[in-house]
Design a protein around this motif. Structure first.
Motif, mmCIF file in Angstrom:
data_model
loop_
_atom_site.group_PDB
_atom_site.id
_atom_site.type_symbol
_atom_site.label_atom_id
_atom_site.label_comp_id
_atom_site.label_asym_id
_atom_site.label_seq_id
_atom_site.Cartn_x
_atom_site.Cartn_y
_atom_site.Cartn_z
ATOM 1 N N ALA A 28 -17.789 -53.909 35.542
ATOM 2 C CA ALA A 28 -17.564 -54.389 34.175
ATOM 3 C C ALA A 28 -16.481 -53.570 33.495
ATOM 4 O O ALA A 28 -15.602 -54.099 32.793
ATOM 5 C CB ALA A 28 -18.856 -54.345 33.376
ATOM 6 N N ALA A 29 -16.500 -52.244 33.684
ATOM 7 C CA ALA A 29 -15.492 -51.355 33.080
ATOM 8 C C ALA A 29 -14.113 -51.645 33.653
ATOM 9 O O ALA A 29 -13.115 -51.686 32.917
ATOM 10 C CB ALA A 29 -15.868 -49.898 33.302
ATOM 11 N N ALA A 30 -14.024 -51.868 34.979
ATOM 12 C CA ALA A 30 -12.743 -52.177 35.619
ATOM 13 C C ALA A 30 -12.193 -53.491 35.090
ATOM 14 O O ALA A 30 -10.986 -53.616 34.815
ATOM 15 C CB ALA A 30 -12.900 -52.220 37.132
ATOM 16 N N ALA A 31 -13.066 -54.483 34.933
ATOM 17 C CA ALA A 31 -12.625 -55.775 34.404
ATOM 18 C C ALA A 31 -12.144 -55.618 32.964
ATOM 19 O O ALA A 31 -11.130 -56.210 32.554
ATOM 20 C CB ALA A 31 -13.756 -56.794 34.488
ATOM 21 N N GLU A 32 -12.840 -54.829 32.180
ATOM 22 C CA GLU A 32 -12.455 -54.592 30.766
ATOM 23 C C GLU A 32 -11.106 -53.880 30.693
ATOM 24 O O GLU A 32 -10.243 -54.246 29.885
ATOM 25 C CB GLU A 32 -13.537 -53.752 30.084
ATOM 26 C CG GLU A 32 -13.296 -53.473 28.625
ATOM 27 C CD GLU A 32 -13.646 -54.640 27.720
ATOM 28 O OE1 GLU A 32 -13.129 -54.653 26.599
ATOM 29 O OE2 GLU A 32 -14.415 -55.517 28.128
ATOM 30 N N LEU A 33 -10.888 -52.871 31.527
ATOM 31 C CA LEU A 33 -9.605 -52.144 31.554
ATOM 32 C C LEU A 33 -8.463 -53.075 31.944
ATOM 33 O O LEU A 33 -7.384 -53.036 31.347
ATOM 34 C CB LEU A 33 -9.675 -50.963 32.526
ATOM 35 C CG LEU A 33 -10.374 -49.715 32.011
ATOM 36 C CD1 LEU A 33 -10.499 -48.686 33.130
ATOM 37 C CD2 LEU A 33 -9.608 -49.124 30.842
ATOM 38 N N THR A 34 -8.703 -53.913 32.969
ATOM 39 C CA THR A 34 -7.682 -54.874 33.395
ATOM 40 C C THR A 34 -7.351 -55.825 32.259
ATOM 41 O O THR A 34 -6.180 -56.110 31.988
ATOM 42 C CB THR A 34 -8.162 -55.653 34.634
ATOM 43 O OG1 THR A 34 -8.515 -54.731 35.667
ATOM 44 C CG2 THR A 34 -7.101 -56.591 35.132
ATOM 45 N N SER A 35 -8.340 -56.276 31.565
ATOM 46 C CA SER A 35 -8.140 -57.190 30.439
ATOM 47 C C SER A 35 -7.345 -56.505 29.326
ATOM 48 O O SER A 35 -6.400 -57.077 28.769
ATOM 49 C CB SER A 35 -9.496 -57.676 29.922
ATOM 50 O OG SER A 35 -9.331 -58.383 28.713
ATOM 51 N N LEU A 36 -7.688 -55.263 28.994
ATOM 52 C CA LEU A 36 -6.990 -54.528 27.933
ATOM 53 C C LEU A 36 -5.531 -54.251 28.311
ATOM 54 O O LEU A 36 -4.630 -54.368 27.462
ATOM 55 C CB LEU A 36 -7.710 -53.204 27.634
ATOM 56 C CG LEU A 36 -9.048 -53.324 26.903
ATOM 57 C CD1 LEU A 36 -9.717 -51.961 26.776
ATOM 58 C CD2 LEU A 36 -8.847 -53.940 25.526
ATOM 59 N N ARG A 37 -5.314 -53.892 29.556
ATOM 60 C CA ARG A 37 -3.933 -53.629 30.008
ATOM 61 C C ARG A 37 -3.100 -54.894 29.948
ATOM 62 O O ARG A 37 -1.934 -54.862 29.568
ATOM 63 C CB ARG A 37 -3.949 -53.048 31.417
ATOM 64 C CG ARG A 37 -4.404 -51.617 31.445
ATOM 65 C CD ARG A 37 -4.278 -51.005 32.836
ATOM 66 N NE ARG A 37 -4.780 -49.645 32.825
ATOM 67 C CZ ARG A 37 -5.652 -49.157 33.675
ATOM 68 N NH1 ARG A 37 -6.129 -49.921 34.642
ATOM 69 N NH2 ARG A 37 -6.058 -47.918 33.578
ATOM 70 N N SER A 38 -3.687 -55.986 30.336
ATOM 71 C CA SER A 38 -2.993 -57.271 30.294
ATOM 72 C C SER A 38 -2.640 -57.637 28.861
ATOM 73 O O SER A 38 -1.536 -58.080 28.572
ATOM 74 C CB SER A 38 -3.876 -58.336 30.934
ATOM 75 O OG SER A 38 -3.373 -59.618 30.663
#
Length: 186
Positions: A28-38
């Motif tokens: 979940a944290a990895a998905a959130e980081l990817t979303s924020l970076r995008s």
């Protein structure tokens, strides 16, 4: 009552549940980081009043620099004025002090200079400080005492020439101030 099994099996079951929860949180944290970076890469950040803020900041900096320069110059001028005052005080001390022969010569030169401004046919009188009265060479010149630090005041009728140290300092101040200012460069 239901048996859960041996304590080792209960610990193993809890560990499996904890590992699964840890993996779910990491995903979940990895998905959130990817979303924020995008979102950060595609976000268009615009400051609405950027130019006004930059202009105000530049103006503020220029004013601050100008104020610092002014304070520096003002401080230098104050230092120069204090130095000029110390020189003037030392000069006055030198004028009023010194050996009697030098003081006599100086006083009589000031009297002669003042007398030269009047025709010799006019009745004239010189006023000197009480301490300088004995230093006057001209015995025919009427003498009076005045409350001056040194020098003389020569009068003829209603006209007077003030050659006291105080008056000479005031008259000559622009000249010596200019000379001293030239020495003390900013």
């Amino acid at each position: 009552m239901q048996t859960l099994g041996s304590p080792a099996s209960v610990v193993a079951s809890i560990r499996e549940d904890a590992d699964a929860e840890e993996q779910r949180i990491e995903e979940a944290a990895a998905a959130e980081l990817t979303s924020l970076r995008s979102e950060a890469a595609t976000a268009n950040v615009v400051i609405a009043d950027r130019e006004e803020r930059l202009t105000a900041a530049r103006r503020s900096n220029e004013e601050r620099i100008a104020m610092q320069e002014w304070e520096g110059r003002r401080h230098a001028i104050e230092q120069r004025e204090a130095w000029i005052q110390r020189v003037a005080v030392r000069a006055r001390t030198t004028w009023t002090g010194g050996d009697p022969a030098t003081r006599r010569e100086q006083l009589n030169a000031l009297i002669r200079e003042a007398l030269s401004r009047f025709p010799s046919s006019v009745a004239r009188e010189a006023a000197v400080s009480a301490s300088d009265r004995a230093l006057v060479d001209d015995s025919e010149l009427p003498l009076a005492t005045a409350t001056i630090a040194g020098g003389c005041i020569v009068t003829a009728g209603n006209v007077s020439v003030d050659n006291s140290f105080e008056a000479r300092t005031r008259r000559l101040e622009p000249e010596w101030r200019n000379a001293l200012s030239g020495i003390y460069k900013l």
